[in-house]
Structures are given as C-alpha cells and as structure tokens.
Design a protein around this motif. Structure first.
Motif, short mmCIF file in Angstrom:
data_model
loop_
_atom_site.label_atom_id
_atom_site.label_comp_id
_atom_site.label_asym_id
_atom_site.label_seq_id
_atom_site.Cartn_x
_atom_site.Cartn_y
_atom_site.Cartn_z
N GLU A 155 -2.60 11.60 -7.68
CA GLU A 155 -3.71 12.52 -7.47
C GLU A 155 -4.84 11.94 -6.64
O GLU A 155 -5.82 12.61 -6.34
N MET A 156 -4.69 10.70 -6.25
CA MET A 156 -5.75 10.05 -5.48
C MET A 156 -5.52 10.23 -3.99
O MET A 156 -4.38 10.38 -3.53
N GLU A 157 -6.60 10.21 -3.24
CA GLU A 157 -6.50 10.24 -1.78
C GLU A 157 -5.81 8.95 -1.32
O GLU A 157 -6.13 7.86 -1.81
N PRO A 158 -4.84 9.04 -0.39
CA PRO A 158 -4.11 7.84 0.06
C PRO A 158 -5.01 6.71 0.53
O PRO A 158 -4.76 5.54 0.22
N ASP A 159 -6.07 7.04 1.28
CA ASP A 159 -6.96 5.98 1.77
C ASP A 159 -7.67 5.28 0.62
O ASP A 159 -7.91 4.06 0.68
N VAL A 160 -7.99 6.02 -0.42
CA VAL A 160 -8.63 5.42 -1.58
C VAL A 160 -7.66 4.51 -2.31
O VAL A 160 -8.01 3.40 -2.74
N THR A 161 -6.42 4.97 -2.42
CA THR A 161 -5.39 4.15 -3.07
C THR A 161 -5.18 2.85 -2.32
O THR A 161 -5.12 1.77 -2.92
N ARG A 162 -5.08 2.94 -0.99
CA ARG A 162 -4.87 1.72 -0.19
C ARG A 162 -6.02 0.74 -0.37
O ARG A 162 -5.81 -0.47 -0.53
N LEU A 163 -7.24 1.25 -0.33
CA LEU A 163 -8.40 0.39 -0.50
C LEU A 163 -8.41 -0.25 -1.89
O LEU A 163 -8.65 -1.46 -2.03
N ALA A 164 -8.12 0.55 -2.90
CA ALA A 164 -8.16 0.05 -4.27
C ALA A 164 -7.10 -1.01 -4.50
O ALA A 164 -7.38 -2.08 -5.08
N GLU A 218 0.83 -1.21 0.00
CA GLU A 218 0.00 0.00 0.00
C GLU A 218 0.86 1.26 0.00
O GLU A 218 0.56 2.23 -0.70
N GLU A 219 1.94 1.25 0.77
CA GLU A 219 2.83 2.41 0.82
C GLU A 219 3.47 2.67 -0.55
O GLU A 219 3.58 3.83 -0.99
N ILE A 220 3.90 1.61 -1.22
CA ILE A 220 4.49 1.76 -2.55
C ILE A 220 3.47 2.32 -3.53
O ILE A 220 3.77 3.20 -4.34
N ALA A 221 2.24 1.83 -3.43
CA ALA A 221 1.18 2.29 -4.33
C ALA A 221 0.87 3.77 -4.10
O ALA A 221 0.70 4.54 -5.06
N VAL A 222 0.80 4.18 -2.84
CA VAL A 222 0.48 5.58 -2.52
C VAL A 222 1.54 6.51 -3.10
O VAL A 222 1.23 7.62 -3.57
N ALA A 223 2.80 6.06 -3.11
CA ALA A 223 3.89 6.90 -3.59
C ALA A 223 4.08 6.83 -5.10
O ALA A 223 4.83 7.63 -5.68
N ALA A 224 3.39 5.89 -5.77
CA ALA A 224 3.59 5.70 -7.20
C ALA A 224 2.92 6.80 -8.01
O ALA A 224 1.85 7.30 -7.65
N THR A 225 3.53 7.15 -9.13
CA THR A 225 3.03 8.23 -9.99
C THR A 225 1.58 8.04 -10.45
O THR A 225 0.81 9.00 -10.44
#
Length: 205
Positions: free
Chosen positions: A149-158, A138-145
């Motif tokens: 533009e996505m909210e971190p919580d949304v990225t983690r869930l997705a 999840e941390e790698i995804a949040v930092a990925a290009t």
C-alpha cells in the motif's frame, strides 16, 4: 564397461572451470573476512582454494577481477536470502535485515567499500555491483506484501535507509556494542515502519 559408463562421474571442462572459479571466489570471500582486504594476498587465496597462481590467472585477469567477482557473489547471496525469506511481517523482515548486516559475509562488503574509498580502480568496478545489489533489494521490497500500500518511491527510500542504518550499526558494534540500545532501535524502527505501511502514503499516522 560401456562407453557411457566409462564417463560416469567425470566432469566436463566447463564444469571443472566453473568449480575452480567458484573455489577461488569462495576462498577470496573467506580470506577477506578473516584477514581484511589489504592482507588478502593471491598466495593466501590460492592456498585456501587449492589452486596455483597460474591456475588463478587462467580464470581471472587480475586480483581486482577476482575481488569484484567475490563482491558479486556476496551480493548474490544477500539477494538469495531476501528472496528465500518471502512475504513475512515487517518485524520479521527488519530483524532479518539486521541479521544480514551482522553476518560474517557482510564484513567482506564493508571491507571492499572502505577500500574503494581510496582505490579508484576498485571503486569504478564496485559501483555497478553496488548499484545492482541495492536496485534489486528495492525492487523486491516494492513487490513485497507488507509494502503493497506504500508509494514505491517511499518504499525504496525506507528500505535503503534501514539497510544503511543496520550496516552502520554492524560496523560500530564491532568496537562499541550497545545491545540494549540496539534492541530499542530495532523496536522503534519496526513500530515506525508498521505505522508508515498502514498509512500507505509514506507518512506515519
């Protein structure tokens, strides 16, 4: 021959210990992948590693400790693969995620998760390993290009949701492969994720 030359090529005790432990972990991964968790005996693992049972117990206190070390190594290899991928388009990232779910080494992860459902000791040891793995993904995804533009919580869930989806698909397809449906699923998920990423709020346009 000089004194320095006489030691050329010799490994230190620490190096020999590390090599033996790595051989045992690799053998454990291969044995579970080939035979399943419950048939992965210490005898079979030692034979494949070229290490005696006495040698095994000099490095691991129990079969459980060895299995957990194997789980940690599976997680490390997954994370290395994600990091090596770097910044890529969402379609490539999702295709990669599916390929990792289908990888032979991931069958080891499946075997351990299923066994942990009824094995309390294994579950207690495996829980922090799983937590570390998914937290790092999840941390790698949040930092990925692609997700910037996505909210971190949304990225983690997705990201967590798609990993679980592809894991489930990988298990089912061992019994019921449906390639046309699987390709359509991947295309649909790519389209959805691209729309969500473009919106940035976590809501598809």
């Amino acid at each position: 021959m000089t004194e320095a030359g006489s030691t050329t090529g010799r490994r230190t005790q620490a190096e020999r210990t590390a090599a033996t432990k790595a051989a045992l972990v690799d053998a454990t991964i291969e044995t579970i992948a080939d035979l399943g968790y419950h048939r992965a005996s210490l005898g079979e693992i030692c034979t494949r590693a070229g290490v005696s049972k006495g040698g095994l117990f000099r490095h691991f206190d129990s079969r459980l400790d060895l299995v957990v070390a194997a789980a940690e190594e599976v997680g490390r290899r997954h994370l290395d693969g994600v990091r090596e991928l770097g910044d890529v388009p969402i379609a490539d990232l999702l295709t990669f995620a599916r390929s990792r779910a289908r990888a032979r080494i991931n069958a080891v992860w499946f075997e351990l998760l299923i066994a942990a459902r009824t094995d309390t000791a294994l579950r207690e040891q495996l829980t922090p390993v799983a937590l570390h793995l998914y937290d790092r993904i999840e941390e790698i995804a949040v930092a990925a290009t692609p997700w910037a533009e996505m909210e971190p919580d949304v990225t983690r869930l997705a990201v967590t949701s798609v990993v679980h989806m592809f894991d489930g698909e990988a298990v089912i397809r061992a019994v019921l492969p449906r390639p046309d449906l699987e390709e359509a699923r991947l295309a649909g998920v790519v389209e959805l994720f691209e729309a969500v990423a473009q919106d940035g709020s976590g809501r598809p346009r």
